[in-house]
Design a protein around this motif. Structure first.
Motif, PDB file in Angstrom:
ATOM      1  N   ASP A   1       0.829  -1.209   0.000  1.00  0.00           N
ATOM      2  CA  ASP A   1       0.000   0.000   0.000  1.00  0.00           C
ATOM      3  C   ASP A   1       0.861   1.256   0.000  1.00  0.00           C
TER       4      ASP A   1
ATOM      5  N   LYS B   1      -1.637   2.468  -2.623  1.00  0.00           N
ATOM      6  CA  LYS B   1      -2.931   1.776  -2.677  1.00  0.00           C
ATOM      7  C   LYS B   1      -3.530   1.785  -1.285  1.00  0.00           C
ATOM      8  N   GLU B   2      -4.738   1.274  -1.175  1.00  0.00           N
ATOM      9  CA  GLU B   2      -5.391   1.156   0.120  1.00  0.00           C
ATOM     10  C   GLU B   2      -5.953  -0.248   0.281  1.00  0.00           C
ATOM     11  N   ASN B   3      -5.547  -0.930   1.345  1.00  0.00           N
ATOM     12  CA  ASN B   3      -6.031  -2.261   1.695  1.00  0.00           C
ATOM     13  C   ASN B   3      -5.887  -3.269   0.551  1.00  0.00           C
ATOM     14  N   SER B   4      -4.736  -3.285  -0.083  1.00  0.00           N
ATOM     15  CA  SER B   4      -4.507  -4.200  -1.214  1.00  0.00           C
ATOM     16  C   SER B   4      -4.544  -5.665  -0.794  1.00  0.00           C
TER      17      SER B   4
END
Length: 190
Positions: free
Chosen positions: A143, A148-151
């Motif tokens: 992330d 990214k977010e919460n990959s």
């Protein structure tokens, strides 16, 4: 000897309950798909938030397998009425000054049978490996590096690094199928 491709191991009129030791939708989905690939029976797959009883980012093959086993056992302890309990644990490992990523899948059934399988491994780019070595979980490092977010509940490192060719669900699903081998071949796995 010819082995059946798929085996109906329970009464088809009853849905078999499978408990996954995680609420991560990817782990639940890959378990459901793997069970449906291997069996003709109906399955209801649910996730439980349970501990792996190890650190958040296991390092090494043995520690990662222990985490997967603990997730399956802890799921069974919390919900003993199920038919199967599944633990999936992602880990990393140092190899020749590089870091690779992989996961273990452990499946238990109500008769005491255990199935285990490990995913394939892939090497992490050095910037991500450095973040993991500094104490971050792999998902957190992904992330941060890829913004990214919460990959880890999505494509995961494997999906990001393969540009979606192999997503985390399919990556784990193969190991779920392999961990089910003893359950569809109970005449030779005791």
């Amino acid at each position: 000897m010819i082995f059946p491709k798929r085996k109906n191991i329970k009464d088809q009129e009853r849905q078999n309950l499978v408990i996954v030791g995680s609420r991560n939708p990817i782990k639940i989905s890959c378990t459901e798909s793997g069970f449906h690939q291997m069996f003709e029976s109906a399955f209801l797959v649910e996730g439980l938030n349970v501990s792996s009883d190890i650190e958040a980012q296991p390092v090494g093959d043995k520690k990662t397998l222990t985490g997967a086993m603990n997730r399956a056992k802890n799921s069974k302890a919390i919900f003993p009425e199920a038919d199967y309990w599944v633990g999936i644990e992602g880990g990393v490992e140092e190899f020749n000054d590089e870091m690779n990523a992989f996961a273990w899948v452990v499946i238990l059934d109500r008769d005491g049978k255990v199935g285990k399988a490990r995913t394939s491994a892939f090497f992490l780019p050095d910037p991500i490996a450095k973040l993991v070595r500094s104490g971050m979980e792999l998902g957190e490092a992904d992330d941060k590096f890829f913004q990214k977010e919460n990959s880890k509940e999505g494509e995961g490192a494997v999906g990001i690094l393969t540009n979606g060719v192999l997503d985390r669900k399919n990556y784990y699903q193969q190991a779920v199928v392999l961990a089910l081998i003893p359950f569809v071949n109970d005449n030779i796995y005791h």
